[in-house]
Write a protein that holds these residues in place. Sequence first.
Motif, PDB file in Angstrom:
ATOM      1  N   THR A   1      49.411  69.034  69.544  1.00 53.02           N
ATOM      2  CA  THR A   1      48.788  68.173  70.565  1.00 53.02           C
ATOM      3  C   THR A   1      49.252  68.568  71.954  1.00 53.02           C
ATOM      4  OG1 THR A   1      50.513  66.444  70.582  1.00 53.02           O
ATOM      5  CG2 THR A   1      48.730  66.208  68.961  1.00 53.02           C
ATOM      6  N   GLN A   2      50.494  69.061  72.015  1.00 53.48           N
ATOM      7  CA  GLN A   2      50.983  69.466  73.330  1.00 53.48           C
ATOM      8  C   GLN A   2      50.263  70.722  73.826  1.00 53.48           C
ATOM      9  OE1 GLN A   2      55.281  69.566  74.030  1.00 53.48           O
ATOM     10  NE2 GLN A   2      54.923  70.671  75.948  1.00 53.48           N
ATOM     11  N   VAL A   3      49.838  71.576  72.892  1.00 53.47           N
ATOM     12  CA  VAL A   3      49.059  72.753  73.298  1.00 53.47           C
ATOM     13  C   VAL A   3      47.808  72.306  74.060  1.00 53.47           C
ATOM     14  CG1 VAL A   3      47.785  74.777  72.493  1.00 53.47           C
ATOM     15  CG2 VAL A   3      49.922  74.148  71.366  1.00 53.47           C
TER      16      VAL A   3
ATOM     17  N   ASP B   1      47.360  69.397  75.555  1.00 50.14           N
ATOM     18  CA  ASP B   1      47.790  68.786  76.830  1.00 50.14           C
ATOM     19  C   ASP B   1      48.014  69.869  77.892  1.00 50.14           C
ATOM     20  OD1 ASP B   1      47.900  66.357  75.460  1.00 50.14           O
ATOM     21  OD2 ASP B   1      50.092  66.254  75.417  1.00 50.14           O
ATOM     22  N   GLU B   2      48.720  70.934  77.506  1.00 50.41           N
ATOM     23  CA  GLU B   2      49.071  71.964  78.495  1.00 50.41           C
ATOM     24  C   GLU B   2      47.838  72.736  78.961  1.00 50.41           C
ATOM     25  OE1 GLU B   2      51.718  71.423  79.688  1.00 50.41           O
ATOM     26  OE2 GLU B   2      53.241  70.935  78.196  1.00 50.41           O
ATOM     27  N   ALA B   3      46.888  72.931  78.048  1.00 49.78           N
ATOM     28  CA  ALA B   3      45.631  73.565  78.464  1.00 49.78           C
ATOM     29  C   ALA B   3      44.980  72.728  79.563  1.00 49.78           C
ATOM     30  CB  ALA B   3      44.693  73.698  77.269  1.00 49.78           C
TER      31      ALA B   3
ATOM     32  N   VAL C   1      62.480  73.151  81.949  1.00 49.72           N
ATOM     33  CA  VAL C   1      61.304  73.331  82.823  1.00 49.72           C
ATOM     34  C   VAL C   1      60.500  72.028  82.941  1.00 49.72           C
ATOM     35  CG1 VAL C   1      59.126  74.572  83.166  1.00 49.72           C
ATOM     36  CG2 VAL C   1      61.137  75.803  82.313  1.00 49.72           C
ATOM     37  N   GLU C   2      60.233  71.388  81.815  1.00 49.41           N
ATOM     38  CA  GLU C   2      59.425  70.162  81.881  1.00 49.41           C
ATOM     39  C   GLU C   2      60.222  68.986  82.436  1.00 49.41           C
ATOM     40  OE1 GLU C   2      57.719  70.376  77.693  1.00 49.41           O
ATOM     41  OE2 GLU C   2      55.917  70.325  78.926  1.00 49.41           O
ATOM     42  N   GLY C   3      61.528  68.999  82.228  1.00 51.85           N
ATOM     43  CA  GLY C   3      62.365  67.955  82.836  1.00 51.85           C
ATOM     44  C   GLY C   3      62.300  68.047  84.356  1.00 51.85           C
TER      45      GLY C   3
ATOM     46  N   ASP D   1      51.477  62.706  80.104  1.00 50.91           N
ATOM     47  CA  ASP D   1      51.691  63.686  79.028  1.00 50.91           C
ATOM     48  C   ASP D   1      53.102  64.271  79.086  1.00 50.91           C
ATOM     49  OD1 ASP D   1      48.976  63.443  78.319  1.00 50.91           O
ATOM     50  OD2 ASP D   1      48.373  65.158  79.553  1.00 50.91           O
ATOM     51  N   GLU D   2      53.523  64.592  80.296  1.00 52.85           N
ATOM     52  CA  GLU D   2      54.781  65.328  80.483  1.00 52.85           C
ATOM     53  C   GLU D   2      55.993  64.551  79.957  1.00 52.85           C
ATOM     54  OE1 GLU D   2      54.849  68.668  80.657  1.00 52.85           O
ATOM     55  OE2 GLU D   2      53.385  68.439  82.232  1.00 52.85           O
ATOM     56  N   ALA D   3      55.976  63.233  80.168  1.00 49.24           N
ATOM     57  CA  ALA D   3      57.109  62.425  79.688  1.00 49.24           C
ATOM     58  C   ALA D   3      57.200  62.494  78.162  1.00 49.24           C
ATOM     59  CB  ALA D   3      56.946  60.979  80.148  1.00 49.24           C
ATOM     60  N   ARG D   4      56.037  62.501  77.509  1.00 49.52           N
ATOM     61  CA  ARG D   4      56.007  62.625  76.044  1.00 49.52           C
ATOM     62  C   ARG D   4      56.555  63.989  75.613  1.00 49.52           C
ATOM     63  NH1 ARG D   4      50.675  61.257  75.770  1.00 49.52           N
ATOM     64  NH2 ARG D   4      50.082  63.418  75.514  1.00 49.52           N
ATOM     65  N   HIS D   5      56.239  65.023  76.395  1.00 49.09           N
ATOM     66  CA  HIS D   5      56.719  66.372  76.059  1.00 49.09           C
ATOM     67  C   HIS D   5      58.241  66.470  76.144  1.00 49.09           C
ATOM     68  CE1 HIS D   5      52.569  67.899  77.659  1.00 49.09           C
ATOM     69  NE2 HIS D   5      52.462  67.147  76.587  1.00 49.09           N
ATOM     70  N   VAL D   6      58.792  65.906  77.200  1.00 48.48           N
ATOM     71  CA  VAL D   6      60.254  65.951  77.356  1.00 48.48           C
ATOM     72  C   VAL D   6      60.906  65.146  76.229  1.00 48.48           C
ATOM     73  CG1 VAL D   6      62.207  65.525  78.894  1.00 48.48           C
ATOM     74  CG2 VAL D   6      60.013  66.254  79.864  1.00 48.48           C
TER      75      VAL D   6
HETATM   76 FE   LIG Z   1      54.311  69.621  79.348  1.00 46.22          FE
END
Ligand SMILES: [Fe+2]
Length: 374
Positions: free
Chosen positions: A159-161, A163-165, A213-215, A243-248
């Motif tokens: 799912t993050q793939v 998001d990043e796209a 990096v995402e932090g 999205d980013e907070a979920r990734h971290v």
């Molecule tokens: Fe991210």
Amino acid sequence: MSDTLDTTELLGRSELDDIEAILSVANTDVDEVLHVVKDEADAIFTWDYSLTRPALRRLYEKAKVGQWNATTDLPWDTEVDIEQVVGADQVAVAAGLDPNQYSGTVIEGWGDKEWLDFGIQNRKWTLSQFLHGEQGALLCTAKITETVPWYDAKLYASTQVVDEARHVEVFARYLDEKMGGGYQVNAHLRLLLDDIINDSRWDMTYLGMQVMVEGLALAAFGFMHQMTEEPLLKQLLRYVMSDEARHVAFGVLSLKEVYDGMTDAEMKDRQEFAYEAAVRMRDRFLSQEVWERMGVAPRDIVPIVLRDPTRDLFQQMLFSKIVPNCKKLGLLDRNEAWLRRRFEEMGVIQFEDWENTGDEYLKFELGASVPGDA
Ligand SMILES: [Fe+2]
Ligand SMILES: [Fe+2]
């Protein structure tokens, strides 16, 4: 081995603020279109489809309902007058420069026009590095989907793939349609992305991308989201942050399990990797390409910028997510507090007791009010 030797080997310089060494890392091929990095990692299947990590499964469920469509959910018809926006946002100050600090320096002759131009270039440069970092995240998450041995983590990473796209899509479109183009990747950032992709150990992809990096990105997006009055950019950043907070959180929750079981020697490798990433990200924010574009030799101005007190606050803010997350992972204090001492030298240790993203990510969901918002 002493700490000084450690640091020299890791960074290729003994002084953290060695300006010549920092500026010698420069992009020598600005026309490069394709960049090839050797990905040394093993792709791993798992036949164990049982749900053993409920925290990761919860993130997966959150990701599925948190999807948004960059094409239809953002007001792309917003007119963006760059000069007006950059003036209103005080971009120089937002990038850590106080124009009043530069009398008696090589840029003392700058008037409003030059500062405005600097602000525009800085905004383009910053958004461009966000864009290139997002592509790094896209590649890293595709890699994690292959390399992580856990079923729940593979599902979430996929799912993050997506998001990043979407993040690549929005920053590329904003730069093209609203800013009139951007900058090539900064050499410090590219080296960091290369190192992360190149490493064969699956947890290093997480540590480099999701935690470091995402932090940093989550903090930087939050800062720009607060500073900007431009409605399209503000909303775009708010959506990306959700999205980013979920990734971290994905990085923190996954690595906690792995790092709790590691030996001191294994943890030392991770501490060094985190430190190297931290320094590369700090070096890139000296934005040497912007100074060059403005006709100012970076080596004449960067030492002065480093003494600007606004700059110091800006740089500290960038580490406000990284430090508590490293603490949560046990990275600060293993091996005689090796990483704690490095973060002390960098002047960022004061964030260690701020809330870690593994706990606070729900506050960034769309519809919630973001920490720091009025
Ligand atoms: Fe991210
Ligand atoms: Fe992203």
